[in-house]
Design a protein around this motif. Structure first.
Motif, PDB file in Angstrom:
ATOM      1  N   TYR A 101       1.080  -1.235  -0.133  1.00 13.58           N
ATOM      2  CA  TYR A 101       0.047  -0.124  -0.071  1.00 13.58           C
ATOM      3  C   TYR A 101       0.878   1.219   0.129  1.00 13.58           C
ATOM      4  O   TYR A 101       1.934   1.124   0.456  1.00 13.58           O
ATOM      5  N   ARG A 102       0.393   2.287  -0.563  1.00 14.48           N
ATOM      6  CA  ARG A 102       1.109   3.614  -0.394  1.00 14.48           C
ATOM      7  C   ARG A 102       1.175   4.390   0.716  1.00 14.48           C
ATOM      8  O   ARG A 102       0.100   4.380   1.521  1.00 14.48           O
ATOM      9  N   LEU A 103       2.055   5.078   1.201  1.00 16.05           N
ATOM     10  CA  LEU A 103       2.192   5.947   2.328  1.00 16.05           C
ATOM     11  C   LEU A 103       2.030   7.296   1.978  1.00 16.05           C
ATOM     12  O   LEU A 103       3.039   7.846   1.647  1.00 16.05           O
ATOM     13  N   HIS A 108       3.023  16.570   4.007  1.00 10.66           N
ATOM     14  CA  HIS A 108       4.142  15.977   4.878  1.00 10.66           C
ATOM     15  C   HIS A 108       4.894  15.135   4.072  1.00 10.66           C
ATOM     16  O   HIS A 108       4.376  14.400   3.000  1.00 10.66           O
ATOM     17  N   ARG A 109       6.073  15.044   4.331  1.00 15.37           N
ATOM     18  CA  ARG A 109       6.927  13.945   3.897  1.00 15.37           C
ATOM     19  C   ARG A 109       7.084  12.835   5.020  1.00 15.37           C
ATOM     20  O   ARG A 109       7.789  13.177   6.124  1.00 15.37           O
ATOM     21  N   ALA A 110       7.114  11.578   4.754  1.00 13.66           N
ATOM     22  CA  ALA A 110       7.384  10.741   5.462  1.00 13.66           C
ATOM     23  C   ALA A 110       8.750  10.088   5.672  1.00 13.66           C
ATOM     24  O   ALA A 110       9.335   9.934   4.658  1.00 13.66           O
ATOM     25  N   VAL A 111       9.519  10.131   6.741  1.00  9.83           N
ATOM     26  CA  VAL A 111      10.851   9.860   6.838  1.00  9.83           C
ATOM     27  C   VAL A 111      11.042   8.814   7.810  1.00  9.83           C
ATOM     28  O   VAL A 111      10.583   8.824   8.984  1.00  9.83           O
ATOM     29  N   PRO A 188       2.801   1.291  13.435  1.00  9.41           N
ATOM     30  CA  PRO A 188       1.615   0.955  12.937  1.00  9.41           C
ATOM     31  C   PRO A 188       1.492   1.084  11.259  1.00  9.41           C
ATOM     32  O   PRO A 188       2.251   1.705  10.874  1.00  9.41           O
ATOM     33  N   ARG A 189       0.387   0.597  10.802  1.00 10.96           N
ATOM     34  CA  ARG A 189       0.368   0.394   9.319  1.00 10.96           C
ATOM     35  C   ARG A 189       0.421   1.773   8.799  1.00 10.96           C
ATOM     36  O   ARG A 189       1.118   1.821   7.603  1.00 10.96           O
ATOM     37  N   ARG A 190      -0.134   2.788   9.284  1.00  7.76           N
ATOM     38  CA  ARG A 190      -0.002   4.190   8.585  1.00  7.76           C
ATOM     39  C   ARG A 190       0.148   5.092   9.829  1.00  7.76           C
ATOM     40  O   ARG A 190      -0.731   5.660  10.490  1.00  7.76           O
ATOM     41  N   PRO A 191       1.399   5.335  10.407  1.00 11.23           N
ATOM     42  CA  PRO A 191       1.674   6.105  11.355  1.00 11.23           C
ATOM     43  C   PRO A 191       1.120   7.705  11.431  1.00 11.23           C
ATOM     44  O   PRO A 191       1.365   8.138  10.265  1.00 11.23           O
ATOM     45  N   GLN A 192       0.612   8.146  12.299  1.00 12.01           N
ATOM     46  CA  GLN A 192      -0.183   9.423  12.170  1.00 12.01           C
ATOM     47  C   GLN A 192       0.821  10.434  12.763  1.00 12.01           C
ATOM     48  O   GLN A 192       0.383  11.600  12.957  1.00 12.01           O
ATOM     49  N   ALA A 193       1.866  10.106  13.592  1.00 18.99           N
ATOM     50  CA  ALA A 193       2.925  11.282  14.262  1.00 18.99           C
ATOM     51  C   ALA A 193       4.180  10.654  14.430  1.00 18.99           C
ATOM     52  O   ALA A 193       4.499   9.577  14.173  1.00 18.99           O
TER      53      ALA A 193
END
Length: 234
Positions: A101-103, A108-111, A188-193
């Motif tokens: 799945y895409r993140l 924001h940019r996930a790092v 988590p599958r899609r971290p929110q913080a």
């Protein structure tokens, strides 16, 4: 109408079983195939032959149920339909959970920041970026910070980071002397913080290949996840 719908659902639920049966038997019978062309041929036969088997299986079940099933047993077939639908729904949920799945994060940019450490005695004088080569399991844009390599006590630490784009699960793979060593990440599958640095992790006990000598005792990894607003300095 009730009989038609019952037969249709039963045939539809049974058809995938013919697909999987044909595919598994085809792969098993051709397990000795060697070479890329032979393996590709087996894959095509298993896939397209499986679709044909499912198509034929649908009408075989339909024909048998339509002309051989007496009315008094219709309720039993309806029970089968209900169980089969629930089973396929659970199967689909499990399958979809394993797909990549895409993140994506608006604005924001996930790092994912990672630090790998190894004991100096384990490196035996070799550069750490030659002994430990990290890889994110998924699609990403990675960057190794060899300019930030540092020493802490008896350990040498290599910083590394990546921008994850898509993934199936959070996992790092570090090639230790070319041998892949997996580190599951507790995210988590899609971290929110953003998160703090994790504790130092030793390699997982579930590895595809035997761990290199000393890797369990002398290598470790820690990580943190960050959400960085677009345009802001890191």
């Amino acid at each position: 109408m009730e009989r038609f719908f019952t037969l249709f659902v039963a045939s539809l639920c049974a058809a995938p079983l013919f697909y999987f049966l044909f595919s598994e038997v085809t792969v098993a019978l051709n397990s000795q195939a060697t070479g890329p062309d032979a393996r590709l041929g087996v894959a095509y036969l298993a896939t397209w032959g499986g679709f044909l088997a499912a198509f034929v299986g649908f009408f075989v079940v339909w024909f048998l149920a339509r002309y051989c099933l007496v009315e008094t047993y219709l309720r039993y077939l309806q029970v089968f339909d209900g169980i089969a639908l629930i089973g396929w729904f659970v199967f689909y949920l499990n399958w979809s959970d394993q797909q990549e799945y895409r993140l994506d994060y608006p604005n924001h940019r996930a790092v994912l920041e990672v630090e790998m450490r190894a004991a100096q005695s384990f490196l035996k004088g070799e550069p750490i970026d030659k002994v430990l080569i990290p890889q994110f399991i998924g699609q990403d844009l990675d960057m190794s910070h060899v300019d930030r390599i540092r020493k802490e006590g008896n350990f040498v630490i290599l910083p590394w980071e990546t921008t994850p784009i898509s993934l199936k699960k959070w996992q790092m793979r570090v090639f230790v002397h070319t041998t892949p060593v997996d580190f599951p990440l507790d995210l988590p599958r899609r971290p929110q913080a953003s998160t703090d640095w994790s504790a130092w992790l030793i390699p997982s006990d579930k590895q595809e290949d035997p761990l290199p000598d000393g890797a369990l005792e002398h290598t470790a990894l820690r990580y943190r996840f960050r959400l960085i607003p677009h345009g802001s300095p890191e």
